[in-house]
Design a protein around this motif. Structure first.
Motif, PDB file in Angstrom:
ATOM      1  N   THR A 378       0.860  -1.188   0.000  1.00 37.32           N
ATOM      2  CA  THR A 378       0.000   0.000   0.000  1.00 37.32           C
ATOM      3  C   THR A 378       0.892   1.232   0.000  1.00 37.32           C
ATOM      4  OG1 THR A 378      -0.094   0.206   2.416  1.00 37.32           O
ATOM      5  CG2 THR A 378      -1.685  -1.277   1.375  1.00 37.32           C
ATOM      6  N   THR A 379       0.277   2.393  -0.119  1.00 35.05           N
ATOM      7  CA  THR A 379       1.053   3.633  -0.148  1.00 35.05           C
ATOM      8  C   THR A 379       1.667   3.967   1.199  1.00 35.05           C
ATOM      9  OG1 THR A 379      -0.987   4.872   0.268  1.00 35.05           O
ATOM     10  CG2 THR A 379      -0.278   4.632  -2.030  1.00 35.05           C
ATOM     11  N   GLY A 380       1.163   3.375   2.283  1.00 30.57           N
ATOM     12  CA  GLY A 380       1.656   3.737   3.609  1.00 30.57           C
ATOM     13  C   GLY A 380       2.457   2.666   4.321  1.00 30.57           C
ATOM     14  N   ARG A 381       2.492   1.442   3.773  1.00 30.68           N
ATOM     15  CA  ARG A 381       3.166   0.340   4.461  1.00 30.68           C
ATOM     16  C   ARG A 381       4.196  -0.302   3.539  1.00 30.68           C
ATOM     17  NH1 ARG A 381       0.846   2.665   7.749  1.00 30.68           N
ATOM     18  NH2 ARG A 381      -0.614   1.956   9.360  1.00 30.68           N
ATOM     19  N   MET A 382       5.360  -0.598   4.105  1.00 27.46           N
ATOM     20  CA  MET A 382       6.445  -1.219   3.368  1.00 27.46           C
ATOM     21  C   MET A 382       6.967  -2.397   4.180  1.00 27.46           C
ATOM     22  SD  MET A 382      10.017   0.556   2.140  1.00 27.46           S
ATOM     23  CE  MET A 382       9.227   2.140   2.301  1.00 27.46           C
ATOM     24  N   ALA A 383       7.513  -3.400   3.490  1.00 28.38           N
ATOM     25  CA  ALA A 383       8.012  -4.587   4.182  1.00 28.38           C
ATOM     26  C   ALA A 383       9.378  -4.969   3.646  1.00 28.38           C
ATOM     27  CB  ALA A 383       7.041  -5.755   4.015  1.00 28.38           C
ATOM     28  N   VAL A 384      10.172  -5.590   4.514  1.00 31.99           N
ATOM     29  CA  VAL A 384      11.435  -6.200   4.096  1.00 31.99           C
ATOM     30  C   VAL A 384      11.086  -7.575   3.534  1.00 31.99           C
ATOM     31  CG1 VAL A 384      13.707  -7.015   4.819  1.00 31.99           C
ATOM     32  CG2 VAL A 384      12.717  -4.969   5.873  1.00 31.99           C
ATOM     33  N   ILE A 385      11.225  -7.760   2.232  1.00 35.00           N
ATOM     34  CA  ILE A 385      10.824  -9.016   1.599  1.00 35.00           C
ATOM     35  C   ILE A 385      11.999  -9.963   1.393  1.00 35.00           C
ATOM     36  CG2 ILE A 385       8.838  -7.972   0.449  1.00 35.00           C
ATOM     37  CD1 ILE A 385      10.542  -7.893  -2.111  1.00 35.00           C
ATOM     38  N   TYR A 386      13.221  -9.448   1.565  1.00 33.55           N
ATOM     39  CA  TYR A 386      14.396 -10.313   1.445  1.00 33.55           C
ATOM     40  C   TYR A 386      15.511  -9.707   2.278  1.00 33.55           C
ATOM     41  CZ  TYR A 386      18.134 -13.122  -0.588  1.00 33.55           C
ATOM     42  OH  TYR A 386      19.193 -13.986  -0.755  1.00 33.55           O
ATOM     43  N   TYR A 387      16.206 -10.553   3.042  1.00 36.66           N
ATOM     44  CA  TYR A 387      17.310 -10.065   3.868  1.00 36.66           C
ATOM     45  C   TYR A 387      18.324 -11.183   4.061  1.00 36.66           C
ATOM     46  CZ  TYR A 387      19.968  -8.242   7.807  1.00 36.66           C
ATOM     47  OH  TYR A 387      20.979  -7.801   8.608  1.00 36.66           O
ATOM     48  N   ARG A 388      19.560 -10.900   3.734  1.00 38.70           N
ATOM     49  CA  ARG A 388      20.647 -11.844   3.977  1.00 38.70           C
ATOM     50  C   ARG A 388      21.863 -11.066   4.465  1.00 38.70           C
ATOM     51  NH1 ARG A 388      17.099 -14.674   3.392  1.00 38.70           N
ATOM     52  NH2 ARG A 388      16.827 -16.578   2.155  1.00 38.70           N
ATOM     53  N   ALA A 389      22.490 -11.584   5.512  1.00 35.63           N
ATOM     54  CA  ALA A 389      23.751 -11.034   6.005  1.00 35.63           C
ATOM     55  C   ALA A 389      24.822 -12.098   5.812  1.00 35.63           C
ATOM     56  CB  ALA A 389      23.633 -10.647   7.472  1.00 35.63           C
ATOM     57  N   LEU A 390      25.855 -11.770   5.045  1.00 37.61           N
ATOM     58  CA  LEU A 390      26.909 -12.720   4.701  1.00 37.61           C
ATOM     59  C   LEU A 390      28.269 -12.110   4.997  1.00 37.61           C
ATOM     60  CD1 LEU A 390      25.545 -13.437   1.118  1.00 37.61           C
ATOM     61  CD2 LEU A 390      25.248 -14.979   3.043  1.00 37.61           C
ATOM     62  N   LYS A 391      29.259 -12.965   5.113  1.00 39.60           N
ATOM     63  CA  LYS A 391      30.628 -12.481   5.170  1.00 39.60           C
ATOM     64  C   LYS A 391      31.068 -12.082   3.755  1.00 39.60           C
ATOM     65  CE  LYS A 391      31.122 -12.827   9.527  1.00 39.60           C
ATOM     66  NZ  LYS A 391      31.148 -11.568  10.319  1.00 39.60           N
ATOM     67  N   GLY A 392      31.993 -11.144   3.681  1.00 38.22           N
ATOM     68  CA  GLY A 392      32.397 -10.617   2.383  1.00 38.22           C
ATOM     69  C   GLY A 392      32.854 -11.680   1.412  1.00 38.22           C
ATOM     70  N   SER A 393      33.658 -12.629   1.879  1.00 36.82           N
ATOM     71  CA  SER A 393      34.172 -13.672   0.990  1.00 36.82           C
ATOM     72  C   SER A 393      33.045 -14.543   0.454  1.00 36.82           C
ATOM     73  CB  SER A 393      35.192 -14.538   1.732  1.00 36.82           C
ATOM     74  OG  SER A 393      34.608 -15.127   2.887  1.00 36.82           O
ATOM     75  N   ASP A 394      32.084 -14.875   1.320  1.00 41.81           N
ATOM     76  CA  ASP A 394      30.960 -15.718   0.906  1.00 41.81           C
ATOM     77  C   ASP A 394      30.096 -15.001  -0.123  1.00 41.81           C
ATOM     78  OD1 ASP A 394      29.323 -17.893   0.807  1.00 41.81           O
ATOM     79  OD2 ASP A 394      28.282 -17.488   2.694  1.00 41.81           O
ATOM     80  N   PHE A 395      29.825 -13.717   0.119  1.00 37.07           N
ATOM     81  CA  PHE A 395      29.009 -12.941  -0.815  1.00 37.07           C
ATOM     82  C   PHE A 395      29.666 -12.856  -2.189  1.00 37.07           C
ATOM     83  CE2 PHE A 395      28.246  -8.725  -2.734  1.00 37.07           C
ATOM     84  CZ  PHE A 395      26.888  -8.838  -2.990  1.00 37.07           C
ATOM     85  N   LEU A 396      30.958 -12.550  -2.219  1.00 36.11           N
ATOM     86  CA  LEU A 396      31.654 -12.422  -3.498  1.00 36.11           C
ATOM     87  C   LEU A 396      31.752 -13.757  -4.216  1.00 36.11           C
ATOM     88  CD1 LEU A 396      34.480  -9.910  -2.520  1.00 36.11           C
ATOM     89  CD2 LEU A 396      32.433  -9.450  -3.863  1.00 36.11           C
ATOM     90  N   ASP A 397      31.905 -14.858  -3.457  1.00 37.29           N
ATOM     91  CA  ASP A 397      31.902 -16.188  -4.074  1.00 37.29           C
ATOM     92  C   ASP A 397      30.586 -16.442  -4.803  1.00 37.29           C
ATOM     93  OD1 ASP A 397      34.428 -16.785  -3.225  1.00 37.29           O
ATOM     94  OD2 ASP A 397      33.800 -17.957  -1.473  1.00 37.29           O
ATOM     95  N   ARG A 398      29.487 -16.039  -4.198  1.00 40.21           N
ATOM     96  CA  ARG A 398      28.169 -16.290  -4.783  1.00 40.21           C
ATOM     97  C   ARG A 398      27.921 -15.405  -6.008  1.00 40.21           C
ATOM     98  NH1 ARG A 398      24.245 -17.509   0.467  1.00 40.21           N
ATOM     99  NH2 ARG A 398      25.759 -18.806   1.562  1.00 40.21           N
ATOM    100  N   ILE A 399      28.358 -14.151  -5.928  1.00 41.36           N
ATOM    101  CA  ILE A 399      28.217 -13.271  -7.091  1.00 41.36           C
ATOM    102  C   ILE A 399      29.071 -13.785  -8.246  1.00 41.36           C
ATOM    103  CG2 ILE A 399      28.680 -10.953  -7.985  1.00 41.36           C
ATOM    104  CD1 ILE A 399      26.221 -11.070  -6.219  1.00 41.36           C
ATOM    105  N   GLU A 400      30.295 -14.192  -7.954  1.00 44.86           N
ATOM    106  CA  GLU A 400      31.184 -14.712  -8.998  1.00 44.86           C
ATOM    107  C   GLU A 400      30.633 -16.002  -9.587  1.00 44.86           C
ATOM    108  OE1 GLU A 400      35.977 -15.160  -9.740  1.00 44.86           O
ATOM    109  OE2 GLU A 400      35.204 -15.284  -7.690  1.00 44.86           O
ATOM    110  N   ASP A 401      30.085 -16.853  -8.719  1.00 43.47           N
ATOM    111  CA  ASP A 401      29.510 -18.113  -9.190  1.00 43.47           C
ATOM    112  C   ASP A 401      28.328 -17.858 -10.131  1.00 43.47           C
ATOM    113  OD1 ASP A 401      29.170 -21.149  -8.851  1.00 43.47           O
ATOM    114  OD2 ASP A 401      27.199 -20.404  -8.259  1.00 43.47           O
ATOM    115  N   TRP A 402      27.512 -16.874  -9.810  1.00 43.90           N
ATOM    116  CA  TRP A 402      26.369 -16.536 -10.665  1.00 43.90           C
ATOM    117  C   TRP A 402      26.839 -16.089 -12.048  1.00 43.90           C
ATOM    118  CZ3 TRP A 402      21.380 -16.732 -11.755  1.00 43.90           C
ATOM    119  CH2 TRP A 402      20.801 -15.756 -12.557  1.00 43.90           C
ATOM    120  N   HIS A 403      27.838 -15.228 -12.087  1.00 45.47           N
ATOM    121  CA  HIS A 403      28.317 -14.713 -13.370  1.00 45.47           C
ATOM    122  C   HIS A 403      29.096 -15.757 -14.164  1.00 45.47           C
ATOM    123  CE1 HIS A 403      27.073 -10.522 -13.324  1.00 45.47           C
ATOM    124  NE2 HIS A 403      27.307 -10.518 -12.034  1.00 45.47           N
ATOM    125  N   GLU A 404      29.602 -16.776 -13.514  1.00 47.95           N
ATOM    126  CA  GLU A 404      30.313 -17.841 -14.232  1.00 47.95           C
ATOM    127  C   GLU A 404      29.359 -18.927 -14.723  1.00 47.95           C
ATOM    128  OE1 GLU A 404      33.378 -19.326 -11.714  1.00 47.95           O
ATOM    129  OE2 GLU A 404      34.754 -17.666 -12.146  1.00 47.95           O
TER     130      GLU A 404
END
Length: 648
Positions: A378-404
């Motif tokens: 709605t115009t007045g309500r917002m929600a967090v629909i996705y949230y992940r907290a990762l270590k830097g190495s893990d995050f970059l591994d996943r981004i690199e894996d996606w692009h490969e």
């Protein structure tokens, strides 16, 4: 409360470097108890509160940081609360009504009330935490001559009766260079202050950090209500709580809130808690820092599609790649300038790998990286629909894996650049890598897909990128189906869908089957071989049509959908239709005939005659064979030979 803690920590880490205008973003990282407004008029006064001059504010310099109260920061309704320093004319001008200014409807019974409220708020600030610039502004405002001074300076335009002009009553050719370039209604103009005093190095109040600190100190200490002091869930310390949280998260004018405790309508907590603080007690300081950090991050590096916003960030403030980007965006932004040159698709893949290696050095293995998506129903309500907290190495591994693993060769990104005559022309930027989620959604459902379907598709793809979840089967099938049906698509649109389909099928089969982007001449799977045959038939006819100076779709492309469903029967039709085109090619026809025979010999008889539809694998064979033939023809042309058979 993990998302708030992450944003709170991010704010604390980034404040020394990026606070205020230092970040260079369109929406600055705000000090707490402040908001941004679009200013239209600058009023220059001296340290004694005397008017010196006034000027209009250029649009590209209009973003202004101003102090705000809890209520004024999210004001609405017929009696909006005033801001403490910079605001609209109805609050700052004691002579507003004299020049025909119309106050907001809630003040119409007492038109001077907005002005009195502003003077009262500013007087309290000066009395409790005096600051030279604030005191000068207060002296000037108390004179009640702001409208007169602006009219005399020809900033505000009036008629012969000394009443504010309406834009509609003024000729268009006379509006240029006036306040009507900035705003339609003069009475809605926002004023900001410049206080010029001897020896002061910063006269602009919206840039003065000492003034920011003065307001924060006054607001948090002089206006403390002991009944609102309690333990903050974010910091774990006793702080001044708030039930009025910031809005304008995704953009200016965005009224949706992530935390709302309004129980007069909607019943957000009634039936479970007696008060809003029992559900969630957040301090004003923590709330402002978390929300301001999120707004700044989204504007600085996030992806926005309608009400959906997705952003990845390092808590330390270091730059990180965004999961919603393709390699071109990740490396070059939106390619606005001519000095960003890309030589080959392979060059992009190499550069991306190097850039991710650079991220690893800057971020470090243990730095926290957060990926967050927000959306509103709605115009007045917002929600967090996705949230992940990762270590830097893990995050970059996943981004690199996606692009490969989801990589393919694409040619649908273009950039405008001038030719020898100075005219703009489009240059295609080839790249090897994963397509962006927005491009995948368009490939699956067409360029006219509605916003909701596009957002839903991007949300479904986010876990595939960040969490390494499998691609949705229906999404992959949808892209393959559109790639197999070129009718209704332009050649460029179809090529975009085709390469994205190849990328998605390659990713979908990752772990079960390995596919190279180059032609695999040893692969003997039925679908791959049928794709090669279709590409050869397409290339033969395309060459023959080119020689005859005809421009139309080949039979292979026209029959592509039918071929994907009934390959054995359709191939017989296509093969028979090739006879006249082979005749046009002369001696080079032998090369293509031998190539067709060579591919057909690689089939098992039962596979060749099977009536099963083809999977998306045939698109990989089709594209790879087609690309190989095109490269071979280019090489032959470079060597001065007119046909491929000359080198075989």
């Amino acid at each position: 409360m993990n998302w708030m803690q992450s944003l709170y920590e991010t704010y604390e880490q980034c404040v020394p470097t990026y606070l205020g205008y230092a970040s260079g973003a369109k929406r600055p990282l705000l000090p707490i108890c402040h908001v941004t407004v679009q200013a239209h008029i600058e009023v220059v006064i001296d340290g004694d509160g005397n008017f010196r001059r006034a000027q209009l504010v250029p649009k590209d310099d209009a973003v202004t940081i101003i102090p705000a109260t809890e209520v004024s920061a999210s004001r609405s309704g017929s009696k909006p609360e005033c801001h403490p320093l910079c605001d609209k004319l109805q609050y700052l001008a004691g002579d507003f009504e004299q020049y025909g200014g119309v106050v907001t409807s809630g003040f119409q019974n007492d038109p001077s009330e907005p002005y009195r409220n502003f003077v009262g708020l500013l007087s309290g600030w000066c009395a409790c935490r005096p600051h030279p610039k604030i005191c000068a502004v207060l002296k000037y405002v108390r004179k009640g001559t702001l409208m007169a001074d602006l009219v005399r300076s020809e900033i505000l335009l009036v008629d012969k009766n000394q009443k504010l002009l309406d834009k509609g009553s003024m000729d268009r050719d006379k509006q240029s260079g006036t306040i009507f370039d900035l705003i339609d209604d003069q009475s809605e103009a926002v004023v900001r202050w410049i206080v010029e005093t001897p020896g002061d190095t910063e006269s602009r109040v919206w840039h003065d950090k000492s003034l920011w600190d003065s307001w924060i100190d006054y607001y948090l200490k002089c206006l403390v209500d002991e009944s609102r002091m309690d333990v903050c869930f974010v910091t774990g310390e006793e702080r001044l709580l708030t039930g009025n949280h910031p809005k304008y998260i995704r953009r200016e004018g965005d009224n949706a809130k992530l935390i709302s405790s309004n129980d007069k309508r909607g019943f957000t907590f009634r039936g479970r808690f007696t008060t809003d603080a029992e559900a969630c007690s957040v301090s004003l300081e923590a709330s402002h820092k978390a929300h301001y950090a999120l707004a700044w991050l989204i504007n600085r590096q996030g992806y926005k599609e309608g009400d959906l916003a997705i952003v990845a960030w390092a808590v330390s403030g270091a730059e990180v790649p965004q999961p919603t980007d393709d390699p071109i965006t990740a490396l070059y932004g939106d390619l606005p300038s001519d000095d960003k040159h890309v030589d080959t698709a392979q060059d992009v893949a190499i550069r991306l790998k190097k850039k991710i290696a650079g991220y690893r050095q800057n971020i470090g293995d243990r730095t926290d990286v957060v990926v967050m998506a927000i959306n509103s129903a709605t115009t007045g309500r917002m929600a967090v629909i996705y949230y992940r907290a990762l270590k830097g190495s893990d995050f970059l591994d996943r981004i690199e894996d996606w692009h490969e693993t989801c990589a393919w060769r694409h040619e649908y990104r273009t950039v405008e650049e001038p030719d020898e005559k100075g005219k703009k022309r489009e240059r295609t930027i080839p790249f090897i890598g994963a397509p962006a989620p927005a491009d995948i959604a368009e490939a699956a459902y067409g360029s006219r897909l509605d916003d909701e379907l596009k957002k839903a598709t991007i949300k479904r793809l986010l876990p595939c990128i960040v969490d390494r979840q499998p691609l949705p089967r229906d999404l992959v099938k949808s892209v393959i189906r559109r790639a197999s049906n070129p009718a209704g698509l332009s050649r460029d649109q179809w090529m975009k869908v085709l390469t994205i389909a190849c990328a998605l099928y390659r990713k979908y089969r990752h772990g079960k089957e390995h596919y190279d982007m180059a032609l695999d001449e040893k692969r003997t799977t039925r679908d791959y071989l049928y794709g090669r045959l279709l590409a050869i038939a397409d290339f033969i006819e395309e060459r023959a049509l080119h020689k005859a100076e005809q421009n139309r779709s080949t039979n292979a492309i026209r029959y592509m959908h039918q071929f994907s469903q009934r390959p054995f029967r359709t191939w017989k039709q296509l093969h028979d239709l090739l006879t006249p085109y082979l005749a046009r090619l002369g001696s080079s026809a032998y090369y293509y005939k031998n190539l067709i025979a060579e591919v057909q010999d690689m089939f098992l008889p039962e596979d060749f005659m099977s009536t099963k539809p083809l999977s998306g694998e045939y698109l990989l064979g089709f594209y790879s064979q087609r690309q190989k033939l095109r490269e071979k023809r280019s090489d032959a042309a470079a060597e001065g030979s007119s046909d491929e058979g000359a080198s075989n």
